[in-house]
Design an enzyme around this catalytic site. Structure first.
Site, PDB file in Angstrom:
ATOM      1  N   HIS A 219      36.892 -16.383   8.578  1.00 42.06           N
ATOM      2  CA  HIS A 219      37.123 -17.539   8.124  1.00 42.06           C
ATOM      3  C   HIS A 219      36.038 -18.143   7.041  1.00 42.06           C
ATOM      4  O   HIS A 219      35.044 -17.676   7.171  1.00 42.06           O
ATOM      5  CB  HIS A 219      37.058 -18.665   9.327  1.00 42.06           C
ATOM      6  CG  HIS A 219      37.519 -19.963   9.092  1.00 42.06           C
ATOM      7  ND1 HIS A 219      36.788 -20.858   8.206  1.00 42.06           N
ATOM      8  CD2 HIS A 219      38.590 -20.489   9.128  1.00 42.06           C
ATOM      9  CE1 HIS A 219      37.525 -22.085   8.015  1.00 42.06           C
ATOM     10  NE2 HIS A 219      38.590 -21.974   8.644  1.00 42.06           N
ATOM     11  N   ASP A 296      31.388 -16.204  15.877  1.00 39.03           N
ATOM     12  CA  ASP A 296      32.303 -17.461  15.615  1.00 39.03           C
ATOM     13  C   ASP A 296      33.519 -17.342  16.764  1.00 39.03           C
ATOM     14  O   ASP A 296      34.333 -16.688  16.905  1.00 39.03           O
ATOM     15  CB  ASP A 296      32.900 -17.383  14.418  1.00 39.03           C
ATOM     16  CG  ASP A 296      33.847 -18.421  14.023  1.00 39.03           C
ATOM     17  OD1 ASP A 296      34.307 -19.172  15.010  1.00 39.03           O
ATOM     18  OD2 ASP A 296      34.439 -18.584  12.754  1.00 39.03           O
ATOM     19  N   GLN A 299      38.338 -19.653  17.463  1.00 42.09           N
ATOM     20  CA  GLN A 299      39.796 -19.357  17.663  1.00 42.09           C
ATOM     21  C   GLN A 299      39.707 -18.713  19.239  1.00 42.09           C
ATOM     22  O   GLN A 299      41.032 -18.303  19.629  1.00 42.09           O
ATOM     23  CB  GLN A 299      40.163 -18.396  16.755  1.00 42.09           C
ATOM     24  CG  GLN A 299      40.639 -18.942  15.346  1.00 42.09           C
ATOM     25  CD  GLN A 299      41.464 -19.946  15.302  1.00 42.09           C
ATOM     26  OE1 GLN A 299      42.674 -19.955  16.026  1.00 42.09           O
ATOM     27  NE2 GLN A 299      41.366 -21.078  14.285  1.00 42.09           N
ATOM     28  N   LYS A 322      39.860 -27.156  18.656  1.00 37.01           N
ATOM     29  CA  LYS A 322      40.564 -25.977  18.867  1.00 37.01           C
ATOM     30  C   LYS A 322      40.727 -25.702  20.353  1.00 37.01           C
ATOM     31  O   LYS A 322      41.324 -24.658  20.819  1.00 37.01           O
ATOM     32  CB  LYS A 322      40.000 -24.872  18.000  1.00 37.01           C
ATOM     33  CG  LYS A 322      39.832 -25.205  16.626  1.00 37.01           C
ATOM     34  CD  LYS A 322      41.026 -24.522  15.895  1.00 37.01           C
ATOM     35  CE  LYS A 322      40.586 -25.014  14.201  1.00 37.01           C
ATOM     36  NZ  LYS A 322      40.069 -23.966  13.567  1.00 37.01           N
ATOM     37  N   CYS A 460      42.349 -20.804   4.917  1.00 38.55           N
ATOM     38  CA  CYS A 460      40.668 -20.322   4.796  1.00 38.55           C
ATOM     39  C   CYS A 460      39.991 -19.172   5.141  1.00 38.55           C
ATOM     40  O   CYS A 460      39.159 -18.641   5.630  1.00 38.55           O
ATOM     41  CB  CYS A 460      39.873 -21.493   5.679  1.00 38.55           C
ATOM     42  SG  CYS A 460      40.143 -23.131   5.301  1.00 38.55           S
TER      43      CYS A 460
END
Length: 501
Positions: A219, A296, A299, A322, A460
């Site tokens: 991202h 990260d 997600q 999220k 993104c």
């Protein structure tokens, strides 16, 4: 620690009887609101007499016809022939009977609204998830009975708000498998967390000739902050290429690692391809060269359990929105020795011990990195969301989503001209696609007329799309409350779009 209780709009001072994320408590009555969020492990799921879900799965467990268009007066949608539907209330084969999408859906008021005359089909979960009523009620209860600033007040409500806030920190630590709540820093979200690491840790540890390895699937939030700090420190951002199926090229990754590598920044799940890289193995290899690893998890956290100690990640970041929590709240985990070595990146209240014009001293971490008033209600909402999510069997959720994704892949394959991006074997239920003859924005607009929400654009993740020679694509991203019937509606609508020419 005293746990606030707003049952009956009062806050009695009684110690909690359950760890916020410990298992095994029974479901509570909705009237307990904030108490359920702050002191209990299980969410109060909607009763079985809740309003009927317009897209609930067939409780018989049999696969109903996929294309409902003819029944709805919309002719011309050919029937699909995928395998039997996943996730019936009795559970997947071999999985505990602890989760069903129908049970989850009852907790989401927004999923029962209509859009353009159709029941809402929310397939934009990669952008943000919807919020269960437990989170909504907890926020209302906090503002109605408990609102106060934290840490510096001597009055009762300030103490109670502080305890709620710090209970949220402890819950995040437990959710991530972190050793201590002191390893958790609250931030606005993943983007701010990565920028914090780049500006605090990066400025102090990067220099001319140093390498920051960043896979092409990342991202923009895990690319641009490293470009900014690399320009400032004269380090280099080195892209790690992808294989045709959307997996990280691990041979190339191993070749790029060197004693110059100071940091590897990698997502645990891709927001555009769904790819789940072997983060644990990549981290172990990076550590051989003395490099730190930032993961990260934006997600990942809603889709499968995370254990930062098992990953051996130096940094782990995620966003609450999220994860069925409010917007504007997220968290950074860092290993204790790394966190203690980080300098302040913002100054102000909360992060100091004493201030003078000749000398200022700072609070210990994590408060050192939390200047100003935090998003107090956001933390309370995040805690409620974590309690709600962990009231289900996380492994059963992951198994259901995997089964639903396979169903969706097979169903989408029946649409002429549709091409899915990425085919990595280990992935989350992100379905990014192109449709011959149709612009992604036009696809999203068409689906919206049928009440189906997807995302269109570059997501993104322009380098990842460029890997496939694309500038934009359409994306349907699934969550635990999505159903095979919703997949059928998506596919039927795409069939009708193709028939329009």
């Amino acid at each position: 620690m005293t746990t606030p209780d707003v049952s009956g709009s009062r806050w009695p001072h009684t110690a909690p009887t359950a760890d916020p994320l410990a298992g095994g408590a029974a479901h509570l009555d909705p009237a307990t609101m904030l108490t359920a969020a702050l002191s209990m492990s299980t969410a109060t799921h909607a009763p079985t007499d809740a309003p009927a879900d317009p897209v609930a799965a067939d409780p018989t467990g049999q696969a109903a016809p996929a294309a409902q268009g003819a029944q709805d007066g919309q002719a011309g949608s050919p029937p699909l022939q995928p395998t039997a539907r996943p996730g019936q209330p009795t559970g997947l084969p071999g999985q505990p009977v602890a989760f069903s999408p129908e049970m989850a859906r009852r907790d989401f008021p927004i999923l029962h609204r209509t859009v353009n005359g159709h029941p809402l089909v929310w397939l934009d979960n990669g952008a943000t998830t919807q919020k269960p009523r437990q989170v909504i009620e907890t926020l209302a209860a906090f503002y109605g009975s408990a609102n106060s600033n934290i840490h510096r007040g001597a009055h009762t409500m300030a103490r109670e708000a502080t305890e709620a806030y710090e209970a949220g920190r402890a819950a995040v630590a437990r959710f991530l498998g972190a050793p201590s709540p002191d390893d958790i820093v609250f931030v606005r979200g993943t983007t701010e967390a990565i920028n914090l690491v780049a500006q605090s840790w990066g400025r102090a540890n990067l220099g001319p000739g140093d390498d920051i390895l960043v896979p092409v699937l990342e991202h923009h939030s895990n690319i641009v902050p490293w470009q900014l700090v690399a320009k400032e420190t004269r380090a280099r951002v080195v892209p790690v290429p992808l294989r045709p199926d959307g997996q990280i090229d691990l041979d190339a990754y191993a070749d790029l690692l060197s004693m110059r590598t100071q940091l590897v920044a990698v997502s645990q799940a891709s927001n555009v391809l769904g790819t789940v890289p072997p983060v644990r193995e990549m981290t172990a290899l990076a550590h051989r060269y003395g490099a730190k690893v930032l993961v990260d998890g934006a997600q990942a956290v809603a889709h499968f359990p995370v254990d930062v100690q098992d990953l051996d990640a130096d940094f782990y970041v995620f966003s609450g929105h999220k994860l069925f929590a409010p917007t504007g709240i997220g968290a950074l985990y860092a290993k204790p020795d790394v966190l203690r070595g980080m300098a302040p990146w913002q100054g102000g209240g909360n992060m100091i011990e004493s201030v003078g014009f000749t000398r200022t001293t700072y609070a210990p971490v994590p408060h050192l990195l939390e200047a100003g008033t935090g998003h107090i209600s956001g933390v309370v909402g995040l805690l409620s969301a974590l309690n709600w999510l962990t009231s289900f069997d996380r492994e059963a959720i992951a198994a259901y989503e995997t089964s639903l994704m396979a169903y969706a892949q097979q169903a989408l394959a029946t649409v002429p001209g549709l091409e899915l991006l990425g085919s990595a074997p280990d992935r989350i239920a992100v379905l990014t696609f192109t449709l011959a003859g149709h612009d992604p924005t036009a696809i999203a607009d068409w689906l919206d007329r049928d009440g189906i929400a997807i995302r269109a654009g570059h997501h993104c993740a322009q380098p990842a799309l460029a890997h496939y020679g694309l500038e934009s694509a359409a994306r349907a991203s699934l969550a635990l409350y999505n159903t095979p019937e919703e997949v059928d509606k998506l596919v039927a609508s795409l069939h009708r779009l193709q028939q329009t020419g």
